[in-house]
Write an enzyme that holds these catalytic residues in place. Structure first.
Site, PDB file in Angstrom:
ATOM      1  N   GLU A  27       0.821  -1.213   0.000  1.00  7.59           N
ATOM      2  CA  GLU A  27       0.000   0.000   0.000  1.00  7.59           C
ATOM      3  C   GLU A  27       0.853   1.260   0.000  1.00  7.59           C
ATOM      4  OE1 GLU A  27      -2.992   0.210  -0.761  1.00  7.59           O
ATOM      5  OE2 GLU A  27      -3.600  -1.864  -0.566  1.00  7.59           O
TER       6      GLU A  27
ATOM      7  N   GLN B 204       0.652   6.894  -5.182  1.00  8.39           N
ATOM      8  CA  GLN B 204       1.201   7.675  -6.309  1.00  8.39           C
ATOM      9  C   GLN B 204       1.933   6.832  -7.356  1.00  8.39           C
ATOM     10  OE1 GLN B 204       2.565   9.579  -3.196  1.00  8.39           O
ATOM     11  NE2 GLN B 204       1.758  11.609  -3.570  1.00  8.39           N
TER      12      GLN B 204
ATOM     13  N   GLY C 234      10.770   6.529  -6.533  1.00 12.73           N
ATOM     14  CA  GLY C 234      10.446   7.940  -6.296  1.00 12.73           C
ATOM     15  C   GLY C 234       9.719   8.163  -4.982  1.00 12.73           C
ATOM     16  N   TYR C 235       9.442   9.429  -4.704  1.00 11.39           N
ATOM     17  CA  TYR C 235       8.767   9.813  -3.451  1.00 11.39           C
ATOM     18  C   TYR C 235       9.433   9.104  -2.262  1.00 11.39           C
ATOM     19  CZ  TYR C 235       5.169  11.273  -6.754  1.00 11.39           C
ATOM     20  OH  TYR C 235       4.499  11.841  -7.798  1.00 11.39           O
TER      21      TYR C 235
ATOM     22  N   TYR D   3      -6.232   6.773   4.320  1.00  7.11           N
ATOM     23  CA  TYR D   3      -6.350   5.794   3.237  1.00  7.11           C
ATOM     24  C   TYR D   3      -5.566   4.514   3.564  1.00  7.11           C
ATOM     25  CZ  TYR D   3      -4.706   3.348  -0.826  1.00  7.11           C
ATOM     26  OH  TYR D   3      -4.347   2.340  -1.667  1.00  7.11           O
TER      27      TYR D   3
ATOM     28  N   ASP E 250      -9.286   6.216  -2.627  1.00 11.74           N
ATOM     29  CA  ASP E 250      -8.112   6.779  -3.306  1.00 11.74           C
ATOM     30  C   ASP E 250      -8.629   7.481  -4.567  1.00 11.74           C
ATOM     31  OD1 ASP E 250      -8.747   4.773  -5.076  1.00 11.74           O
ATOM     32  OD2 ASP E 250      -6.739   3.888  -5.157  1.00 11.74           O
TER      33      ASP E 250
ATOM     34  N   CYS F 262     -13.376   1.657 -14.973  1.00 13.11           N
ATOM     35  CA  CYS F 262     -13.894   3.025 -14.846  1.00 13.11           C
ATOM     36  C   CYS F 262     -12.710   3.991 -14.922  1.00 13.11           C
ATOM     37  CB  CYS F 262     -14.652   3.163 -13.531  1.00 13.11           C
ATOM     38  SG  CYS F 262     -15.687   4.618 -13.433  1.00 13.11           S
TER      39      CYS F 262
ATOM     40  N   CYS G 127     -17.649   1.131 -20.132  1.00 18.94           N
ATOM     41  CA  CYS G 127     -18.941   0.882 -19.479  1.00 18.94           C
ATOM     42  C   CYS G 127     -19.532  -0.471 -19.885  1.00 18.94           C
ATOM     43  CB  CYS G 127     -19.926   2.002 -19.786  1.00 18.94           C
ATOM     44  SG  CYS G 127     -19.304   3.608 -19.234  1.00 18.94           S
TER      45      CYS G 127
ATOM     46  N   CYS H 185     -25.185   3.168 -12.291  1.00 14.74           N
ATOM     47  CA  CYS H 185     -24.395   4.371 -12.575  1.00 14.74           C
ATOM     48  C   CYS H 185     -25.248   5.477 -13.184  1.00 14.74           C
ATOM     49  CB  CYS H 185     -23.261   3.999 -13.530  1.00 14.74           C
ATOM     50  SG  CYS H 185     -22.112   5.360 -13.808  1.00 14.74           S
TER      51      CYS H 185
HETATM   52  N1  ADE Z   1      -4.282   0.463  -5.274  1.00 13.92           N
HETATM   53  C1  ADE Z   1      -3.775   0.591  -4.052  1.00 13.92           C
HETATM   54  N2  ADE Z   1      -3.925  -0.533  -3.337  1.00 13.92           N
HETATM   55  C2  ADE Z   1      -4.549  -1.409  -4.145  1.00 13.92           C
HETATM   56  C3  ADE Z   1      -4.975  -2.730  -3.986  1.00 13.92           C
HETATM   57  N3  ADE Z   1      -4.772  -3.383  -2.851  1.00 13.92           N
HETATM   58  N4  ADE Z   1      -5.598  -3.297  -5.023  1.00 13.92           N
HETATM   59  C4  ADE Z   1      -5.792  -2.610  -6.171  1.00 13.92           C
HETATM   60  N5  ADE Z   1      -5.390  -1.387  -6.388  1.00 13.92           N
HETATM   61  C5  ADE Z   1      -4.774  -0.766  -5.386  1.00 13.92           C
END
Ligand code: ADE
Length: 331
Positions: A52, A57, A96-97, A135, A153, A201, A208, A217
């Site tokens: 995660e 990003q 990065g980051y 998050y 997210d 999406c 769609c 939707c």
């Molecule tokens: N983006 C961030 N975490 C994710 C996850 N566990 N599954 C799919 N997309 C993600």
């Protein structure tokens, strides 16, 4: 929120029966279509956490290789906590980051030294770790510990805005996500929402026809933008690659630099006319496309630090430095 006009055959997402049907359709789509991602094999909180943090990003495809290498290098929380920061940054190099890597490391140390090595198991306790926001706390708690905490997210936010067909505030998106969340399978539900946003999406032209929840939707592709890609800035940048007696000349960025503090890079030199011996490559960072020219020299053009070539790959290199040194077959 103002009520929006319903489309023909649109099921009501704000009624309990509609929400129930939505969860069922989304989860059964996820069961059939989920990508086989390495952090989904086991519900080990350490592995989920690393994934995660890397996925903040950064797209899934870009994370996969780094994730495998990082876990080979630091297979457990204890190994990560015992590592030197430079080794952690080296394993992160290219993603990065880098602040994410420093925080991950600091949090591993906190768990091992202050929490007796016990991984926090609720979103509330996870929030107290460095680098863990709402998050990430909800993602780890739901995926690894089955806590009914919704995740929002960028992908989930887009899905929600389209489903409801009106402009929702951040707060409204979180409330709607909590409302829709499956209490039985919160981790799968959250991952299914993220997966739907990432694969169906999608921002520009949503697919769609392949969407399992299209009947709920309000927009169904209406109003999707297809603007020309944001124009990228173009820049040229030149570096010197000086090698002597098995050593490479590198520079360490200042500890207080705003970007990539303490990381190693090649010395930048002024642009000069291209030479046939130059190595050329391209590198993109956010909205800038760099044309990178690297001049190889034996005599250094600028000052720096000589590092034995055998040690270079262990240093926390910037992503671009790693790319150049790989292209030059030094690492
Ligand atoms: N983006 C961030 N975490 C994710 C996850 N566990 N599954 C799919 N997309 C993600």
């Amino acid at each position: 929120m103002t009520a929006s006009r319903r489309l023909p055959f649109q099921q009501d997402l704000e009624a309990p029966a509609g929400q129930h049907a939505f969860r069922q359709r989304l989860l059964s789509w996820y069961d059939r279509n989920r990508r086989d991602l390495p952090w989904r094999n086991r519900r080990d909180p350490y592995r989920v956490w690393v994934s995660e943090i890397m996925l903040q990003q950064t797209r899934v495809a870009a994370v996969l290789g780094y994730y495998a290498r990082f876990l080979r290098r630091f297979p457990t929380l204890e190994k990560l906590a015992a590592a030197r920061e430079a080794s952690v940054l080296a394993a992160w190099s290219g993603l990065g980051y880098y602040r994410r890597a420093r925080m991950l490391h600091a949090a591993a140390r906190k768990i091992v030294h202050e929490l007796e090595g016990v991984f926090p198991a609720t979103s509330r306790d996870l929030l107290a770790l460095p680098g863990v926001g709402r998050y990430t706390a909800a993602a780890i708690a739901s995926i690894a510990f089955n806590e009914p905490a919704a995740v929002v997210d960028g992908n989930v936010e887009r899905v929600m805005q389209r489903l409801f067909g009106r402009s929702l505030s951040q707060r409204e998106v979180w409330v709607a996500a909590e409302d829709l969340l499956s209490r039985n399978r919160p981790g799968d539900f959250n991952q299914a929402m993220m997966e739907l946003g990432a694969t169906v999406c999608v921002p520009m032209e949503p697919l769609c026809a392949a969407c399992p929840v299209v009947r709920f939707c309000s927009t169904r592709g209406r109003g999707s933008r297809n603007p020309k890609a944001k124009s990228q800035r173009k820049r040229e940048i030149c570096y010197a690659l000086s090698c002597q007696n098995g050593e490479v000349l590198l520079l360490k960025r200042p500890k207080d630099a705003a970007l990539m503090p303490g990381m190693w890079e090649l010395p930048e030199i002024e642009a000069r006319g291209p030479r046939s011996s130059d190595l050329q490559l391209r590198h993109s960072i956010t909205i800038t496309d760099y044309r990178v020219r690297v001049t190889r020299t034996e005599t250094p053009l600028v000052s720096g630090q000589w590092v034995p070539a055998t040690r270079v790959s262990k240093l926390p290199l910037t992503g671009l430095a790693r790319k150049i040194l790989r292209a030059a077959e030094i690492i």
